[in-house]
Write an enzyme that holds these catalytic residues in place. Structure first.
Site, PDB file in Angstrom:
ATOM      1  N   HIS A   1     -37.953   0.167 -80.173  1.00  0.00           N
ATOM      2  CA  HIS A   1     -36.923  -0.336 -81.118  1.00  0.00           C
ATOM      3  C   HIS A   1     -36.683   0.647 -82.261  1.00  0.00           C
ATOM      4  O   HIS A   1     -36.343   0.245 -83.373  1.00  0.00           O
ATOM      5  CB  HIS A   1     -37.326  -1.696 -81.702  1.00  0.00           C
TER       6      HIS A   1
ATOM      7  N   SER B   1     -21.944  23.683 -93.284  1.00  0.00           N
ATOM      8  CA  SER B   1     -20.759  22.941 -93.732  1.00  0.00           C
ATOM      9  C   SER B   1     -19.962  23.841 -94.661  1.00  0.00           C
ATOM     10  O   SER B   1     -20.531  24.602 -95.448  1.00  0.00           O
ATOM     11  CB  SER B   1     -21.205  21.683 -94.475  1.00  0.00           C
TER      12      SER B   1
ATOM     13  N   LYS C   1     -26.273  22.040 -95.847  1.00  0.00           N
ATOM     14  CA  LYS C   1     -26.258  21.456 -94.501  1.00  0.00           C
ATOM     15  C   LYS C   1     -26.686  22.427 -93.407  1.00  0.00           C
ATOM     16  O   LYS C   1     -26.306  23.590 -93.400  1.00  0.00           O
ATOM     17  CB  LYS C   1     -24.843  20.943 -94.144  1.00  0.00           C
TER      18      LYS C   1
ATOM     19  N   GLU D   1     -25.090  17.420 -80.756  1.00  0.00           N
ATOM     20  CA  GLU D   1     -24.066  16.375 -80.860  1.00  0.00           C
ATOM     21  C   GLU D   1     -23.042  16.534 -79.738  1.00  0.00           C
ATOM     22  O   GLU D   1     -22.586  15.570 -79.132  1.00  0.00           O
ATOM     23  CB  GLU D   1     -23.372  16.455 -82.222  1.00  0.00           C
TER      24      GLU D   1
END
Ligand code: ARG
Length: 466
Positions: free
Chosen positions: A158, A279, A285, A292
């Site tokens: 979970h 970024s 970043k 992704e």
């Protein structure tokens, strides 16, 4: 020069340019030019062997096809766009060079069986590269497991910390999926490895052809069973898409874990700098874009599987032009799976784990509650009682703002009469992971054994092309 159609006889006037542009497949099926030539050569060789075409004429066709091959290969002959498909292009080129005898290549064969045999041969060749890339991915997975064999990470259920596990055990979990991926790829290969050449347009031919000869020449293991089925089914592509979807579904889960584990707060996975991006606005970043995209490509691949099912659903038996829609997704799927396998391999090769970050993760941790319950059973409690006592200790810690490792022997004794201070020595994160020696478990010996088995499997399965 305007191209000559393979089917002009019955028609008056020119085809509407809009219809031509809508129906053409040359813009994408030209990728299969080499397969198309190979198939024609195998077919003509068979026609000569079966004495349907004279030896001399056959030889002329074969040498001309060979020079067309060479010229395209050397970019001396350009694949021009005014053709309906690659088959028309090659036949027209052959006709230009040897005249009407070129049309003998149509005996006992049609574009309907050619187009699917081209596709099967194209995929067969790509599949050997895909198998190699997949093997490299599995090698990288095992290398990674061995590099960080003893590092203990949280095992989640979970997405809550459940029990400590060895990182190598986690890698082996993906390896287990990888072995099934390999089976799926082999299955796709088996379904693809069937020649459909000589099925004709729909029903075979009255010419005494022998499709097994061309099948063997092209390196296929089997030959079609039924001509009608051969020209109208694309189940081998469904099997290939299933394998690709299985791989990418697993990759999307691996990507998701790595994205989470490398994010602020956890940060125990360090992704290679050269595979991340920054970024334009936020200087701090370090974004995991390749992971992704790997997660994202799963959706695209599933689109290919579902679109092919939709294409085949309710299609009348026989060749229908709808089937031309099989090609562009396949070319995309091949490119996507090859790039994804390569990308994931590179990520695994460059990935590292931070023991410092893991030490912080383990500070506020209750992952040893199961170990505690197990130990209490040894002190004479039933598992139910032990589970309840361990749960109470967790609540007690929660109320006092403590963690299991902060408990004293007295505190434990007060809450659990049969327990003593010895129980505390079982509350060690690394020991917990290494202790679970049940078959297929995360225990130190179980994992070492599994790594040896995995490497033996890799050796046995190494692609023959190596
Ligand atoms: N270009 C077509 C395809 O890719 C093959 C042409 C067969 N055309 C036909 N009208 N029978 O499926």
């Amino acid at each position: 020069m305007a191209s000559r159609k393979l089917w002009g006889g019955r028609f008056q006037g020119k085809q509407d340019p809009v219809a031509l542009a809508f129906t053409e497949s040359f813009s994408f099926d030209q990728q299969m030019w080499e397969e198309d030539i190979d198939i024609l050569k195998a077919h003509v060789t068979m026609l000569v062997e079966k004495q349907i075409v004279q030896k001399e004429v056959g030889k002329k066709i074969l040498t001309t096809l060979q020079s067309i091959h060479q010229e395209i290969n050397e970019s001396k002959l350009v694949l021009t766009s005014e053709h309906e498909d690659i088959h028309s292009f090659i036949e027209e080129e052959l006709t230009k060079r040897i005249g009407e005898e070129a049309s003998l290549i149509r005996i006992g064969r049609s574009r309907n069986d050619t187009v699917v045999t081209d596709l099967r041969l194209y995929l067969k060749r790509e599949l050997s590269e895909i198998l190699e890339l997949h093997h490299q991915y599995l090698e990288a997975l095992i290398d990674l497991g061995e590099r960080f064999q003893d590092v203990v990470i949280p095992g989640y259920t979970h997405f809550r910390r459940a029990q400590p596990i060895l990182f190598s055990f986690y890698c082996l979990a993906h390896f287990a999926g990888g072995m099934r991926e390999r089976q799926a790829l082999e299955f796709a290969h088996q379904w693809d490895d069937v020649s459909t050449l000589g099925a004709g347009a729909v029903s075979g031919t009255s010419w005494p052809i022998e499709p097994k000869i061309s099948s063997k020449l092209l390196g296929f293991s089997e030959t079609f069973f039924n001509a009608l089925d051969a020209v109208s089914e694309r189940d081998f592509l469904l099997a290939f898409y299933f394998a690709c979807n299985l791989i990418l579904t697993h990759f999307s889960r691996l990507s998701e874990d790595l994205i989470l584990w490398s994010s602020e707060g956890l940060a125990y996975v360090d992704l290679p700098d050269d595979l991340c991006t920054g970024s334009s606005l936020m200087p701090q970043k370090k974004n995991p874009d390749p992971l992704e995209l790997l997660r994202g490509k799963t959706g695209r691949m599933f689109g290919h599987l579902s679109s092919l099912f939709m294409l085949l659903k309710g299609l009348p038996m026989g060749y229908n032009r709808d089937l031309q829609e099989d090609k562009e997704p396949l070319f995309d799927a091949i490119k996507t799976i090859k790039e994804s396998l390569y990308m994931m391999t590179r990520i695994l090769e460059g990935l590292s784990l931070s023991k410092e970050a893991l030490a912080k993760v383990w500070v506020d941790d209750f992952s040893l509650a199961t170990d505690l319950a197990d130990e209490l059973v040894k002190s004479g409690y039933s598992f139910g009682e032990a589970h309840a006592y361990a749960g109470k200790l967790v609540r007690h810690c929660d109320e006092k703002g403590k963690f299991l490792k902060d408990l004293t022997a007295e505190e434990i004794k007060k809450m659990i009469p049969k327990a003593d201070g010895k129980i505390l020595k079982f509350l060690s994160i690394p020991e917990s992971a290494k202790r679970r020696e049940s078959p297929g478990g995360t225990g130190e010996k179980a994992v070492s054994k599994a790594l040896i088995e995995a490497k033996a499997w890799l050796k046995e399965k190494a692609p023959k092309t190596r």
